[in-house]
Design a protein around this motif. Sequence first.
Motif, short mmCIF file in Angstrom:
data_model
loop_
_atom_site.label_atom_id
_atom_site.label_comp_id
_atom_site.label_asym_id
_atom_site.label_seq_id
_atom_site.Cartn_x
_atom_site.Cartn_y
_atom_site.Cartn_z
N VAL A 94 28.55 -80.11 -108.39
CA VAL A 94 28.37 -80.83 -109.65
C VAL A 94 26.96 -81.40 -109.75
CG1 VAL A 94 29.13 -82.86 -110.97
CG2 VAL A 94 30.82 -81.33 -109.95
N ILE A 95 26.51 -82.01 -108.65
CA ILE A 95 25.16 -82.58 -108.64
C ILE A 95 24.11 -81.47 -108.80
CG2 ILE A 95 23.45 -83.78 -107.20
CD1 ILE A 95 25.83 -85.39 -106.05
N GLY A 96 24.30 -80.37 -108.06
CA GLY A 96 23.36 -79.25 -108.16
C GLY A 96 23.32 -78.64 -109.55
N ALA A 97 24.49 -78.50 -110.18
CA ALA A 97 24.53 -77.94 -111.55
C ALA A 97 23.88 -78.89 -112.54
CB ALA A 97 25.97 -77.64 -111.95
N SER A 98 24.07 -80.18 -112.35
CA SER A 98 23.47 -81.16 -113.27
C SER A 98 21.95 -81.15 -113.16
CB SER A 98 24.00 -82.56 -112.96
OG SER A 98 25.38 -82.61 -113.14
N ILE A 99 21.48 -81.15 -111.93
CA ILE A 99 20.03 -81.13 -111.73
C ILE A 99 19.45 -79.76 -112.08
CG2 ILE A 99 18.24 -81.35 -109.96
CD1 ILE A 99 19.99 -83.40 -108.58
N GLY A 100 20.25 -78.72 -111.95
CA GLY A 100 19.80 -77.36 -112.19
C GLY A 100 19.33 -77.10 -113.61
N PHE A 101 19.76 -77.92 -114.56
CA PHE A 101 19.28 -77.75 -115.94
C PHE A 101 17.79 -78.00 -116.06
CE2 PHE A 101 23.80 -78.38 -117.07
CZ PHE A 101 23.95 -77.31 -117.92
N GLN A 102 17.25 -78.79 -115.14
CA GLN A 102 15.82 -79.11 -115.19
C GLN A 102 15.00 -78.26 -114.23
OE1 GLN A 102 15.82 -83.26 -114.28
NE2 GLN A 102 16.80 -83.85 -116.21
N LEU A 103 15.66 -77.50 -113.36
CA LEU A 103 14.94 -76.70 -112.36
C LEU A 103 14.83 -75.25 -112.82
CD1 LEU A 103 16.50 -78.22 -109.12
CD2 LEU A 103 14.33 -78.81 -110.18
N LYS A 104 14.00 -74.50 -112.13
CA LYS A 104 13.66 -73.14 -112.55
C LYS A 104 14.84 -72.16 -112.47
CE LYS A 104 10.29 -69.53 -111.75
NZ LYS A 104 9.13 -69.08 -111.00
N TRP A 105 15.65 -72.21 -111.42
CA TRP A 105 16.70 -71.20 -111.26
C TRP A 105 17.93 -71.44 -112.12
CZ3 TRP A 105 16.59 -70.87 -105.20
CH2 TRP A 105 15.43 -70.20 -104.83
N GLY A 106 18.07 -72.60 -112.68
CA GLY A 106 19.18 -72.87 -113.59
C GLY A 106 20.38 -73.52 -112.90
N PRO A 107 21.34 -73.95 -113.71
CA PRO A 107 22.46 -74.72 -113.17
C PRO A 107 23.44 -73.91 -112.32
CG PRO A 107 22.73 -74.37 -115.52
CD PRO A 107 21.36 -73.88 -115.16
N ILE A 108 23.61 -72.62 -112.60
CA ILE A 108 24.58 -71.82 -111.84
C ILE A 108 24.11 -71.63 -110.41
CG2 ILE A 108 25.69 -69.57 -111.65
CD1 ILE A 108 25.72 -69.49 -114.71
N ILE A 109 22.88 -71.21 -110.23
CA ILE A 109 22.35 -70.99 -108.87
C ILE A 109 22.32 -72.30 -108.09
CG2 ILE A 109 20.34 -70.26 -107.54
CD1 ILE A 109 21.81 -67.97 -108.89
N TRP A 110 21.85 -73.39 -108.72
CA TRP A 110 21.79 -74.66 -108.01
C TRP A 110 23.19 -75.23 -107.75
CZ3 TRP A 110 18.02 -75.96 -105.12
CH2 TRP A 110 16.73 -75.50 -105.40
#
Length: 150
Positions: free
Chosen positions: A69-85
């Motif tokens: 959940v934390i990775g998907a939330s932060i993933g919206f702001q990162l390059k690889w996106g919420p699914i990968i994170w």
Amino acid sequence: MFMIAAFDHSIYLESALSLLEKNGINDQNILAVPLENRDCQNRLFDTIHHSDGTSLFDLGAALATALAVIGASIGFQLKWGPIIWGLIGAATGFTIGLIIDILMTRKKEKGAQKNNTEVILIICCQNHEETTVEKILWENQALRVGKLNV
């Protein structure tokens, strides 16, 4: 009547045995059975035929969910996106939980192996000796005491 008691293998056991003999319980009416510790180690993973009650999956699943959940939330702001994170967070959380469970299980096994051997006493006595025998057992640090009327 049978009195059954469990003792740690200690000086209290020897004291109880000598007091029982001093109070008229014949040594042929006393049976002491030492119990041995388990030699084989517990398995890390349960099977359909064997389960020791220890689960290595629970903490890993909880941490995997939280970190996904934390990775998907932060993933919206990162390059690889919420699914990968989210997947990276899930894998990381499960791995951390599994490592913690394995370390805690091994620590418990080492602590359990240090326990003293228990001894079971079975004493055959008359009904009028019941209270005396029970008092001697409890005063000498018996772990458990039971009665069996025959």
